[in-house]
Design a protein around this motif. Structure first.
Motif, mmCIF file in Angstrom:
data_model
loop_
_atom_site.group_PDB
_atom_site.id
_atom_site.type_symbol
_atom_site.label_atom_id
_atom_site.label_comp_id
_atom_site.label_asym_id
_atom_site.label_seq_id
_atom_site.Cartn_x
_atom_site.Cartn_y
_atom_site.Cartn_z
ATOM 1 N N GLU A 1 -7.371 -18.496 0.550
ATOM 2 C CA GLU A 1 -6.990 -18.322 -0.852
ATOM 3 C C GLU A 1 -6.813 -16.840 -1.144
ATOM 4 N N GLY A 2 -5.675 -16.502 -1.702
ATOM 5 C CA GLY A 2 -5.435 -15.123 -2.103
ATOM 6 C C GLY A 2 -4.433 -15.058 -3.236
ATOM 7 N N HIS B 1 -7.940 -7.057 -8.211
ATOM 8 C CA HIS B 1 -7.729 -6.853 -6.784
ATOM 9 C C HIS B 1 -8.327 -7.973 -5.958
ATOM 10 N N GLU B 2 -7.857 -8.059 -4.707
ATOM 11 C CA GLU B 2 -8.427 -8.889 -3.651
ATOM 12 C C GLU B 2 -8.990 -7.929 -2.614
ATOM 13 N N THR B 3 -10.145 -8.269 -2.047
ATOM 14 C CA THR B 3 -10.779 -7.390 -1.064
ATOM 15 C C THR B 3 -11.323 -8.208 0.098
ATOM 16 N N ALA B 4 -11.146 -7.691 1.314
ATOM 17 C CA ALA B 4 -11.826 -8.220 2.490
ATOM 18 C C ALA B 4 -12.944 -7.239 2.823
ATOM 19 N N CYS B 5 -14.176 -7.719 2.746
ATOM 20 C CA CYS B 5 -15.339 -6.899 3.080
ATOM 21 C C CYS B 5 -15.669 -7.188 4.543
ATOM 22 N N ARG C 1 -9.153 -3.279 0.126
ATOM 23 C CA ARG C 1 -8.404 -3.939 -0.928
ATOM 24 C C ARG C 1 -7.009 -4.296 -0.418
ATOM 25 N N PHE C 2 -6.600 -5.525 -0.662
ATOM 26 C CA PHE C 2 -5.255 -5.934 -0.293
ATOM 27 C C PHE C 2 -4.226 -5.183 -1.126
ATOM 28 N N ASN C 3 -4.589 -4.754 -2.331
ATOM 29 C CA ASN C 3 -3.703 -3.951 -3.177
ATOM 30 C C ASN C 3 -3.268 -2.679 -2.454
ATOM 31 N N ASP C 4 -4.117 -2.159 -1.576
ATOM 32 C CA ASP C 4 -3.847 -0.884 -0.908
ATOM 33 C C ASP C 4 -3.118 -1.042 0.422
ATOM 34 N N LEU C 5 -2.887 -2.280 0.871
ATOM 35 C CA LEU C 5 -2.142 -2.488 2.113
ATOM 36 C C LEU C 5 -0.653 -2.274 1.835
ATOM 37 N N PRO D 1 3.099 -3.097 6.961
ATOM 38 C CA PRO D 1 4.534 -2.898 6.920
ATOM 39 C C PRO D 1 5.190 -3.043 5.542
ATOM 40 N N GLU D 2 4.523 -3.626 4.549
ATOM 41 C CA GLU D 2 5.051 -3.687 3.178
ATOM 42 C C GLU D 2 3.895 -3.991 2.239
ATOM 43 N N PRO D 3 4.011 -3.623 0.955
ATOM 44 C CA PRO D 3 2.924 -3.929 0.015
ATOM 45 C C PRO D 3 2.719 -5.441 -0.137
ATOM 46 N N VAL D 4 1.470 -5.842 -0.324
ATOM 47 C CA VAL D 4 1.170 -7.245 -0.610
ATOM 48 C C VAL D 4 1.599 -7.502 -2.055
ATOM 49 N N PRO D 5 2.454 -8.510 -2.297
ATOM 50 C CA PRO D 5 2.991 -8.719 -3.650
ATOM 51 C C PRO D 5 1.939 -9.197 -4.648
#
Length: 125
Positions: free
Chosen positions: A14-15, A31-35, A74-78, A81-85
């Motif tokens: 889920e994201g 934001h979404e985060t993977a710890c 944070r997935f916001n900061d990935l 190869p492209e930003p996470v929408p």
């Protein structure tokens, strides 16, 4: 690697990064985060692939979690190869070259009353 805990592959089914919010940036930005916890004596090289409902996956996003450390990514900061929408449903698979432990969290600040969600990722074997 006798101190290594966890698995090498983790799934977050889920994201969703809300597109807007009421929080002050960046601390209260939605934001979404993977710890990611690396208890081993070796740096963990992690690759993240993002899956979508209506298009091909994107990735890998590459990051390093130093030995005996944690990283809250944070997935916001990935961006490469492209930003996470934003405002798009997605799922992720994280693969590491050493065992790690992964927890997922989301801050949703679209309303003045913030919502925080946290759950363990699924450890694939």
């Amino acid at each position: 690697m006798q101190n290594a805990l966890g698995q090498r592959t983790w799934v977050i089914a889920e994201g969703h990064i809300p597109g807007g919010g009421h929080g002050d940036s960046p601390a209260l930005q939605s934001h979404e985060t993977a710890c990611i916890l690396n208890t081993s004596d070796t740096d963990a090289h992690v690759e993240i692939t993002v899956y979508f409902t209506d298009r091909e996956p994107v990735g890998p996003y590459r990051l390093t979690v130093p030995a005996r450390r944690t990283r809250h990514q944070r997935f916001n900061d990935l961006t490469d190869p492209e930003p996470v929408p934003r405002d798009t449903d997605f799922a992720t698979v994280l693969r590491s070259d050493v065992p790690v432990v992964v927890q997922h969290s989301r801050l949703d600040s679209r309303q003045a009353e913030l919502a925080l969600l946290s759950t363990m990722a699924w450890p694939a074997s």
